[in-house]
Motif scaffolding. Structure first.
Motif, mmCIF file in Angstrom:
data_model
loop_
_atom_site.group_PDB
_atom_site.id
_atom_site.type_symbol
_atom_site.label_atom_id
_atom_site.label_comp_id
_atom_site.label_asym_id
_atom_site.label_seq_id
_atom_site.Cartn_x
_atom_site.Cartn_y
_atom_site.Cartn_z
ATOM 1 N N LEU A 195 0.830 -1.208 0.000
ATOM 2 C CA LEU A 195 0.000 0.000 0.000
ATOM 3 C C LEU A 195 0.864 1.257 0.000
ATOM 4 O O LEU A 195 0.574 2.212 -0.736
ATOM 5 C CB LEU A 195 -0.926 0.002 1.217
ATOM 6 N N ILE A 196 1.921 1.253 0.790
ATOM 7 C CA ILE A 196 2.801 2.428 0.862
ATOM 8 C C ILE A 196 3.417 2.722 -0.509
ATOM 9 O O ILE A 196 3.466 3.882 -0.951
ATOM 10 C CB ILE A 196 3.896 2.235 1.929
ATOM 11 N N ARG A 250 3.116 5.987 -2.777
ATOM 12 C CA ARG A 250 4.321 6.711 -3.190
ATOM 13 C C ARG A 250 4.389 6.904 -4.708
ATOM 14 O O ARG A 250 5.146 7.750 -5.180
ATOM 15 C CB ARG A 250 5.566 5.971 -2.702
ATOM 16 N N GLU A 251 3.646 6.133 -5.454
ATOM 17 C CA GLU A 251 3.589 6.348 -6.902
ATOM 18 C C GLU A 251 2.884 7.659 -7.231
ATOM 19 O O GLU A 251 3.018 8.191 -8.331
ATOM 20 C CB GLU A 251 2.856 5.187 -7.582
ATOM 21 N N ILE A 252 2.144 8.186 -6.273
ATOM 22 C CA ILE A 252 1.346 9.395 -6.504
ATOM 23 C C ILE A 252 1.833 10.581 -5.687
ATOM 24 O O ILE A 252 1.855 11.719 -6.171
ATOM 25 C CB ILE A 252 -0.149 9.102 -6.201
ATOM 26 N N VAL A 253 2.214 10.312 -4.423
ATOM 27 C CA VAL A 253 2.670 11.407 -3.559
ATOM 28 C C VAL A 253 3.923 10.976 -2.793
ATOM 29 O O VAL A 253 4.125 9.798 -2.533
ATOM 30 C CB VAL A 253 1.577 11.826 -2.536
ATOM 31 N N PRO A 254 4.801 11.940 -2.421
ATOM 32 C CA PRO A 254 5.987 11.597 -1.617
ATOM 33 C C PRO A 254 5.584 11.377 -0.159
ATOM 34 O O PRO A 254 4.707 12.070 0.362
ATOM 35 C CB PRO A 254 6.881 12.832 -1.769
ATOM 36 N N LEU A 255 6.227 10.407 0.487
ATOM 37 C CA LEU A 255 5.960 10.130 1.899
ATOM 38 C C LEU A 255 7.271 10.005 2.661
ATOM 39 O O LEU A 255 8.216 9.376 2.183
ATOM 40 C CB LEU A 255 5.158 8.824 2.057
#
Length: 199
Positions: free
Chosen positions: A10-11, A15-20
């Motif tokens: 899930l992470i 992360r494919e869409i937003v930086p975490l």
């Protein structure tokens, strides 16, 4: 079941869409719930209020409603790394008009609406993630509505198999046919025609 692998799936999807950041991930992880499902088990039933966003980590599920004639009408098919839910029930907090059921043994990661609201405040990237996911879901719904009323069945089928590669093999023919709004017999004809056209 390896919990770390399930959560990292899930992470990575996020992360494919937003930086975490690592601290973001720890906070997100603390709010997740893992739900194992056996084939045919329900994730949501008609009349229940959907109070979670749900990510498919393993397996496949489908959503459907039952019409006045008692017929199942499939509205969503879902496989790994997809989200599945009754967004109408989730957003309105009204009872669901559909069922969500496991097509195969599955593992779901879900987060409650209350916890998601907390994440929006603590991890701003999650708010951005859902803004983009909701936009994408709306566009997909508009495309499907347009196709349903203006596109012939063969074009619908061809779009389905090219857009969602390998999904057709995961579900029984009657489910794919119901999703496309056609009979099983006609689906069989369209499949043969498509194979002939691409060979």
């Amino acid at each position: 079941m390896d919990t770390d692998i399930i959560i990292s799936q899930l992470i990575e999807h996020m992360r494919e869409i937003v930086p975490l950041q690592d601290t973001d991930i720890d906070y997100i992880t603390s709010k997740l719930q893992i739900i194992p499902l056996k084939k045919k088990e329900f994730l949501l039933r008609e009349g229940e209020v959907s109070r979670h966003m749900r990510f498919i980590a393993q397996g496949s599920l489908y959503a459907y409603h039952i019409d006045e004639k008692g017929k199942e009408n499939i509205t969503q098919l879902g496989i790994e790394n997809w989200w599945i839910n009754d967004l109408y029930s989730y957003l309105s907090e009204l009872p669901s008009r559909m069922y969500i059921q496991a097509n195969e043994d599955a593992i779901i990661l879900q987060i409650s609406k209350n916890n998601l609201e907390l994440l929006y405040k603590e991890v701003p990237a999650i708010s951005e993630f859902w803004r983009l996911k909701m936009q994408s879901a709306y566009v997909t719904l508009q495309e499907r509505t347009f196709e349903h009323s203006r596109v012939d069945a063969y074009t619908k089928y061809r779009t389905f198999v090219t857009t969602y590669r390998n999904i057709e093999q995961r579900f029984p023919q009657y489910m794919v046919a119901s999703f496309l709004g056609i009979t099983v017999e006609y689906l069989s004809y369209l499949r043969k025609k498509h194979l002939s056209d691409v060979s």
